[in-house]
Write a protein that holds these residues in place. Structure first.
Motif: not given
Length: 303
Positions: A242-246, A283-284, A290-294
């Motif tokens: 959930v971090a605001p990173l690329p 977990r990975a 989650r990264i793809r969805a964001a």
């Protein structure tokens, strides 16, 4: 002086606390006590406690301060060699404290599995899977593998890391700091309590989970354990997701975590590796989703 103090914070627990307390007292060794902190309840919690006549029960009262502060007050109010946790809505199963005290001869904190219980339903027994001392830190780097109310520990180990901190996930934060300090943690396979599951639990709320994932002190504790186990202070995967990173930066960090985790896990016993590596894969995969969805949400918002 009691050898074991069981610590139970209670807030508005009138419907469940009688059974929780009585089940605890039935299982207590002779040289043990149950200390309850009524944390500013506004219902009949205190009245329910006053109806229980047992010299091994001590009840403290005070204004509502939250779980972490209540637990630290309970630690300060007791002086036993060992401390254990119990919640005001769970039920202790027979033999819990005897098994845990025996296991504490070769450990600093001992947990157990639980039988999940939805109140009116039939409790669901767990798969009897223990976690050994060597592999416990690896499990902690993936998730919280134990229920708070199953803990039994050496007081000296808990006090060495200064007890609980006021953070969203005060139990997980404590486990991370214990493991980083070199404390020996393990989970016994047999369940020790009926763990009540209900919609009103704080840990079931999405807002609580996000606060827990983003808490800076817990992230720092995680990074310290990561440095000890994996050789580098890496971020918690839930926080990374959930971090605001690329997306590319987060994916590279996840790859690094997986690489270091697999390398460090290669030194575990085969049975321990067989337990932690599938958990790592799950977990990975969750983190990557989650990264793809964001990334998709940002792309859609930008179009």
């Amino acid at each position: 002086m009691p050898r074991l103090s069981v610590l139970m914070p209670a807030f508005d627990a009138a419907p469940t606390i009688d059974r929780a307390v009585r089940s605890t007292l039935r299982d207590l060794p002779a040289d043990a006590e149950l200390v309850v902190q009524d944390d500013g309840s506004s219902d009949g919690t205190l009245a329910a406690l006053e109806r229980i006549d047992d010299p091994r029960l001590r009840v403290l009262t005070g204004p509502n301060r939250g779980v972490a502060r209540a637990l630290n007050a309970l630690l300060d109010a007791s002086a036993s060699e060992f401390v254990a946790r119990m919640d005001a809505d769970d039920v202790v199963l027979p033999g819990r404290f005897r098994r845990q005290l025996r296991a504490l001869k070769a450990a600093d904190a001992v947990f157990t599995t639980v039988a999940s219980w939805h109140g009116a339903g039939v409790p669901r027994p767990p798969w009897p899977s223990g976690i050994g001392i060597a592999s416990f830190p690896f499990h902690l780097l993936l998730t919280n593998p134990v229920a708070h109310s199953t803990m039994a520990a050496r007081r000296s180990a808990v006090e060495a890391v200064r007890g609980y901190r006021v953070v969203p996930s005060e139990d997980y934060d404590l486990w991370l700091r214990l493991a980083s300090s070199g404390a020996r943690l393990r989970r016994l396979a047999a369940p020790s309590l009926l763990y009540r599951v209900h919609p009103g639990q704080v840990t079931s709320a999405e807002g609580w989970r996000l606060r827990s994932w983003n808490d800076e002190r817990t992230q720092a504790a995680f990074a310290e354990l990561s440095a000890r186990v994996l050789g580098a202070p890496l971020p918690r995967l839930t926080a990374l997701a959930v971090a605001p990173l690329p997306a590319e930066e987060k994916a590279a960090c996840l790859d690094e975590f997986e690489r270091r985790f697999r390398c460090a896990a290669s030194r575990l016993r085969p049975t321990d590796r067989a337990a932690v590596l599938p958990r790592l894969a799950r977990r990975a995969a969750w983190c990557r989703e989650r990264i793809r969805a964001a990334a998709d949400e940002r792309a859609e918002a930008a179009s």
